[in-house]
Motif scaffolding. Structure first.
Motif, short mmCIF file in Angstrom:
data_model
loop_
_atom_site.label_atom_id
_atom_site.label_comp_id
_atom_site.label_asym_id
_atom_site.label_seq_id
_atom_site.Cartn_x
_atom_site.Cartn_y
_atom_site.Cartn_z
N LEU A 100 -4.08 55.81 -7.09
CA LEU A 100 -4.32 54.37 -7.11
C LEU A 100 -3.22 53.62 -6.38
O LEU A 100 -3.47 52.65 -5.66
N ALA A 101 -1.98 54.07 -6.56
CA ALA A 101 -0.88 53.38 -5.88
C ALA A 101 -1.01 53.53 -4.37
O ALA A 101 -0.69 52.60 -3.63
N THR A 102 -1.44 54.68 -3.92
CA THR A 102 -1.62 54.88 -2.48
C THR A 102 -2.70 53.94 -1.95
O THR A 102 -2.55 53.34 -0.88
N VAL A 103 -3.80 53.81 -2.70
CA VAL A 103 -4.86 52.89 -2.29
C VAL A 103 -4.32 51.46 -2.27
O VAL A 103 -4.58 50.69 -1.34
N PHE A 104 -3.54 51.11 -3.28
CA PHE A 104 -2.92 49.78 -3.34
C PHE A 104 -2.05 49.56 -2.12
O PHE A 104 -2.08 48.50 -1.49
N ALA A 105 -1.25 50.58 -1.77
CA ALA A 105 -0.38 50.45 -0.60
C ALA A 105 -1.20 50.24 0.67
O ALA A 105 -0.85 49.44 1.53
N ALA A 106 -2.30 50.97 0.78
CA ALA A 106 -3.15 50.79 1.96
C ALA A 106 -3.71 49.37 2.00
O ALA A 106 -3.79 48.76 3.07
N ALA A 107 -4.09 48.84 0.84
CA ALA A 107 -4.61 47.47 0.80
C ALA A 107 -3.55 46.47 1.23
O ALA A 107 -3.81 45.56 2.01
N VAL A 108 -2.33 46.66 0.72
CA VAL A 108 -1.23 45.79 1.13
C VAL A 108 -1.03 45.91 2.63
O VAL A 108 -0.83 44.92 3.34
N GLY A 109 -1.11 47.12 3.13
CA GLY A 109 -0.96 47.34 4.55
C GLY A 109 -2.03 46.59 5.34
O GLY A 109 -1.74 45.90 6.31
N TRP A 110 -3.25 46.72 4.90
CA TRP A 110 -4.34 46.04 5.61
C TRP A 110 -4.11 44.54 5.67
O TRP A 110 -4.34 43.89 6.68
N LEU A 111 -3.60 43.99 4.57
CA LEU A 111 -3.35 42.55 4.52
C LEU A 111 -2.23 42.17 5.47
O LEU A 111 -2.22 41.07 6.04
#
Lengths: 315, 370, 418
Positions: free
Chosen positions: B136-147
């Protein structure tokens, strides 16, 4: 002005729930709604004052000055000392502006001038400066709370329609923000120096090629941007007191305002400040638990749809 | 002499900031001579073995306090800083949200696993809680990255800073999931094969294992096509785009990899502390990761761990050396001095010192590149 | 060849230096080391210094000796985050090898240190100034002692005082975290029981500076405001409330109108006068013990506050208890410190602000002072004691069964709206 379908849909998506909420809130408790509205406007004015300097510096010099909050606090402390010793609040405001402007000028001329083009390194330097300044101020001024003593005519409350008693000082801040905002906009749009700054934002090299002393323009801009922070420090400190930690608070507020409104645009800063100020006050009044998170949610939504901010320009 | 295996030029702060042009690395070709040993062929040098041996033997020589509070903490902190070194040094994107990702994983372990607050914690087995949290943290990091990556580089710092602060406030205000101000306590490493991983020596080895895995992952990735493309995007995104690389996808993927590293570091950290609360992910901690990465030097993955060791030592012994009250002034001053004068951090300084002693005839510019 | 030899030599020097740094050595012990943890960084940096002063005062009273041994404080500092508090406690215990640990300062740090204490059963931990209920009420540690009363106990008696002034309906404005929850519970425990009503609670996130909209929500038909804010938040609220034309009387929490707030740098607002509050001490207690305490503080610390703060007082009583128990067992810390702990349990003395002793749960039982803000002849503001309520335990004056049913303070507990 014709709206495309997508724009119309977005407007409806955001304006619709707000309209529904407003109707409900007015029916439920009208004085609270209008007071909150006015509170949001006046808080937005304060955020605008702080953020305008930040966006000016970034817009021209691509320098994300994360020491902006420290300049706010520095201006506030120096202004307080001047105010205490002279008894004049207006002198305190002037002192706040000047002290921060001088420090900003020094920073630009001694450090940032040699780091042109290295955006990341400049930002890291500003982070370091903010840590050092914050600790020096803690050392020098201690952890106590400092409040200002404005003249009687802007302190106290005024009777207004719809909201009954409202703090006069907040109205003063609103007025000051409008005056400074218009002044800043005219400065950029109508004066020669403003023209040079705007030209520099678009194309630094051409500006230099046309014979303008670009370093001078940069120095003046940074001084004005920093000075605005210091001025906001005294004005904000009168409303909300000064203590260690205010620097990060206003830095974050400036960041969010400028991200939402768009970098380098004074109009964008005012729009961003409006959105954030209103969101914060309405959140605090109607849903206090997550009011702080609201402002960031707005930022994320804005970023998702407009990565450069509402009024941000490309490049 | 550097072997040809160092073709993948390491990123450094100086180069990221445009101080040096692309391709100005010192590249040397292996001189003809005796056939290389197997160790030299895969790039293992004597100094690597010395460091590895020191790291393995450390807990048996040092006191339990030093093993746990200095050794294990440096490794966990270093792993999180490594994620920033990878993202910032090799990807050119300095994200202040790495601690946030680590905290996200830490909160996951608390919420999915066992903790003091049984009303929220789900009580899953430790391996499941950890795996889900890291994912989940990796997915969260990817979302932050996308933003963050759809705009210019300098926005990244601002946006990730705001993300980090937003998550801090969310964790502080929400009591149903995050237990607000108090957070969770009594979180610990599990007991496996009869060894209690909470004890200093076993925990140190767990941390060491994760740190080594992270280190080698980064070293491998930067030489793999993905890493080379990432460095190309760092140096000139427009050119890479025209060559057909999907710039945004590469960047988001980089965020995900960094997120993975930070998440594992976050799990280690929550095990180390035995607790997590909003104070673990506040603004000061977010900046601390940046300080650690820059302090050590973003030119090479080992820099993150060097920076972490120095930072942890300072934190623990500052009060004995100088007035504790001015710790922030000292650390801020050191950080400022490094960014101003030695952008490659301690590793950069070490390179200069080493070359000055060994090759006095080199110029300063050449020294920096060693 | 020469270059590579120099390289090896250079690296081994650096390596040896690094190794020496990282290995650490245990120090020799001739005196008795007591760890002392407060805050020198973070939001409580200034109160933290006063905490150290309080502890130093207690030691000086004993001439630096206790139990026949010379006492040396090993001072460590945290920044109000529980992680740092545990890390620094661990340093003092495991690296500096203290056998007794005094601290920490803030409530959440206290809970974290208590959890750490459970892993070190051979060391005795004594509180500094932390005042969270949960530290001793939820999952207590048998080696953690708290001689001061906690946040909820500090407000007992204020409810009755409010009712005696005719404040039957009140509105609460408070910060949204653990310490205010306890404070509110302490106030409401007796206030609600005796017929008072708290019509609504406005929980404001920590760090809010602009209270304008909260002030707008205050209903018109209440008798008084209950304000549980601290430090600069309190100053901001009071200023903004006055600016918004508010004129309801106020009842403050223990840190709402304390020294730091009354002494802020700027013009004193007359609207503060008359604000009632409660706490474990007050600037103006009229007993010889308190006067001596203030005089000693002023004499020893020229750079301190005009009068000892809450933190100086709390650290002082906890440190004094630590040292007196050491005297009682003549410094005997053997056998898992059993004799010492028995002595601690029995320790009681007359402190500057009343009797200091602990209950069976190792939590302080003490006096609460109800105060009102008054103007001194020289124009400065201080808290004048109007009532003294002794012997308050953690059950807040309620029968134990009822208190257990209520549970610990939170956003919704206790509740008495109608």
């Amino acid at each position: 002005m014709r709206l495309t379908r997508k724009q119309a849909a977005l407007w409806l998506l955001f304006a619709g729930p707000i309209a529904v909420f407003s109707v409900w809130a007015v029916v439920d408790n009208a004085p609270l709604y209008f007071k909150t509205l006015l509170n949001g406007l006046t808080l937005a004015s304060l955020y605008f004052l702080v953020a305008s300097g930040f966006t000016l510096v970034f817009g021209l010099m691509r320098n994300v000055n994360l020491a902006h909050g420290s300049l706010y606090l520095l201006g506030a402390y120096v202004g307080w000392i001047v105010g205490e010793n002279t008894g004049s609040w207006l002198l305190a405001v002037a002192a706040g502006f000047l002290s921060a402007a001088v420090v900003g000028l020094l920073l630009q001329v001694t450090i940032f001038r040699f780091m042109e083009g290295q955006d990341l390194r400049q930002t890291l330097v500003t982070i370091g400066i903010s840590i050092v300044l914050a600790d020096l101020m803690l050392w020098g001024f201690g952890g106590e709370i400092y409040t200002f003593d404005p003249p009687k005519w802007i302190y106290g409350s005024t009777e207004l329609p719809l909201v009954e008693k409202f703090p006069t000082y907040r109205l003063f801040v609103l007025l000051a923000a409008i005056v400074i905002g218009i002044g800043l906009w005219s400065f950029l749009a109508k004066t020669r120096v403003g023209m040079m700054i705007r030209a520099g934002v678009d194309d630094k090299k051409m500006l230099a090629a046309s014979g303008v002393n670009v370093q001078l323009v940069f120095a003046v801009t940074f001084a004005i941007g920093a000075g605005l922070a210091g001025l906001a420090g005294v004005v904000g400190g009168t409303a909300l007191s000064i203590s260690p930690g205010e620097d990060t608070r206003y830095l974050l507020a400036s960041l969010v305002v400028v991200i939402v409104g768009g970098m380098g645009s004074v109009v964008g800063a005012s729009i961003g400040a409006l959105l954030i100020g209103l969101a914060e006050q309405f959140g605090l009044a109607y849903a206090p638990t997550y009011s702080v998170v609201f402002t960031f949610v707005i930022m994320f939504v804005a970023l998702a749809f407009r990565p450069r901010g509402i009024m941000g320009k490309a490049g | 002499m550097n072997s040809a295996a160092t073709a993948a030029a390491p990123g450094s702060l100086a180069r990221t900031a445009g101080l040096r042009e692309a391709g100005a690395e010192s590249r040397t070709v292996a001189a003809p001579g005796p056939a290389p040993l197997w160790s030299e062929r895969i790039g293992i040098r004597p100094r690597h073995l010395v460091v590895l041996a020191a790291a393995l033997l450390y807990p048996f020589i040092a006191s339990p306090f030093f093993t746990y509070q200095i050794g294990a903490q440096s490794l966990a902190l270093g792993l999180i800083a490594l994620s920033l070194t990878f993202l910032g040094g090799y990807g050119g994107m300095v994200s202040l949200a790495q601690m946030t990702v680590a905290g996200f994983a830490g909160y996951g372990v608390a919420i999915f696993g066992t903790s003091s607050f049984a009303a929220i914690s789900l009580g899953w087995p430790w391996w499941l809680a950890c795996a889900v949290s890291v994912l989940l943290a990796t997915v969260f990091a990817a979302a932050v990255g996308w933003l963050s990556v759809r705009t210019e580089g300098i926005y990244t710092i601002m946006i990730t800073l705001a993300v980090g602060v937003a998550f801090f406030y969310l964790a502080q205000q929400n009591y149903t999931v995050f237990n607000g101000f108090q957070g969770f306590s009594k979180i610990g490493a599990p007991e496996l094969f009869g060894i209690d991983w909470k004890e200093p020596v076993p925990f140190y080895f767990v941390a060491l294992g994760c740190a080594l895995a992270g280190y080698f992952l980064v070293k491998h990735l930067v030489r793999a096509p993905f890493g080379i493309a990432l460095q190309g995007i760092r140096d000139n995104p427009r050119r890479m785009e025209s060559l057909g690389y999907h710039v945004t996808a590469h960047r988001v993927a980089a965020y995900a990899v960094a997120g993975l590293l930070a998440a594992v570091g976050g799990v280690l950290m929550v095990w180390y502390n035995g607790r997590i609360s909003p104070g673990t992910i506040n603004l000061a901690q977010m900046i601390a990761i940046l300080i650690v990465a820059v302090l050590g030097g973003m030119r090479h993955p080992i820099g993150a761990f060097v920076g972490a060791i120095v930072y942890v030592l300072l934190q623990n012994f500052a009060i004995d050396l100088f007035v504790r009250e001015r710790f922030n002034l000292v650390i801020g001053g050191v950080f400022l001095a490094i960014v101003l004068f030695s952008p490659d951090g301690l590793l950069g300084l070490w390179a200069i010192v080493r070359s000055r002693l060994l090759q006095p005839e080199l110029s300063n510019q050449k020294r920096r590149q060693l | 060849m020469i270059a590579s030899k120099r390289r090896v030599w250079l690296r081994s020097i650096v390596g040896a230096a690094a190794a020496a740094c990282l290995l650490g050595t245990a120090g020799a012990q001739e005196t008795l080391k007591i760890g002392l943890l407060a805050n020198l960084e973070g939001p409580f940096a200034v109160p933290g210094q006063d905490g150290y002063r309080g502890a130093d005062m207690a030691l000086k009273e004993k001439n630096g000796m206790a139990g026949g041994k010379k006492i040396e404080f090993v001072k460590v500092s945290s920044d109000a985050t529980p992680d740092k508090a545990v890390a620094m406690t661990r340093k003092a215990v495991e690296q500096d090898k203290v056998q007794i640990m005094i601290g920490p300062l803030s409530g959440d740090e206290g809970i974290a240190v208590k959890n750490y204490a459970k892993t070190k059963p051979d060391i005795t931990f004594i509180n500094g100034s932390s005042g969270a209920q949960a530290t001793t009420l939820t999952d207590p540690a048998p080696n953690f002692y708290r001689f001061n009363t906690e946040g909820a106990q500090w407000m007992v008696g204020l409810g009755e005082h409010a009712l005696s002034k005719g404040y039957k309906k009140t509105f609460l404005i408070s910060e949204d975290y653990g310490f205010p929850y306890s404070q509110v519970q302490g106030f409401m425990a007796s206030y609600c029981a005796k017929g008072g009503k708290v019509v609504d609670k406005a929980w404001v996130p920590l760090g809010t500076k602009d209270y304008a909209s909260v002030i707008a929500k205050i209903p018109k038909d209440i008798d008084a405001l209950v304000v549980v804010l601290g430090g600069s938040d309190a100053v901001n609220f009071l200023t903004q409330y006055e600016q918004a034309g508010g004129n309801k009387p106020m009842i403050g929490g223990s840190i709402t109108v304390d020294q730091t707030v009354l002494n802020y740098k700027g013009k004193r607002r007359e609207s503060l006068l008359g604000t009632a509050s409660a706490g474990p001490m007050a600037d103006s207690i009229d007993t010889p013990e308190w006067k001596k305490f203030v005089a000693d503080y002023k004499a020893q610390f020229k750079d301190g506050f005009p009068s000892p703060s809450l933190f100086a007082y709390l650290y002082y009583i906890n440190t004094r208890a630590t040292l007196e128990a050491l005297d009682a067992v003549k410094g005997d810390l053997s056998n898992g410190q059993k004799a010492y702990r028995d002595a601690l349990q029995k320790t009681s003395f007359k402190g500057p602000a009343g009797e200091v002793k602990i209950d069976a749960n190792r939590n302080g039982v003490g006096t609460t002072y109800i105060t009102e803000v008054t103007k001194a002849p020289d124009g400065s503001f201080y808290n004048k004691v109007v009532k003294t309520v002794p012997n308050i335990s953690q059950t807040l004056g309620l029968p134990e069964a009822e208190f257990k049913k209520m549970g610990l303070g939170s956003r919704d507990v206790p509740d008495c709206r109608k």
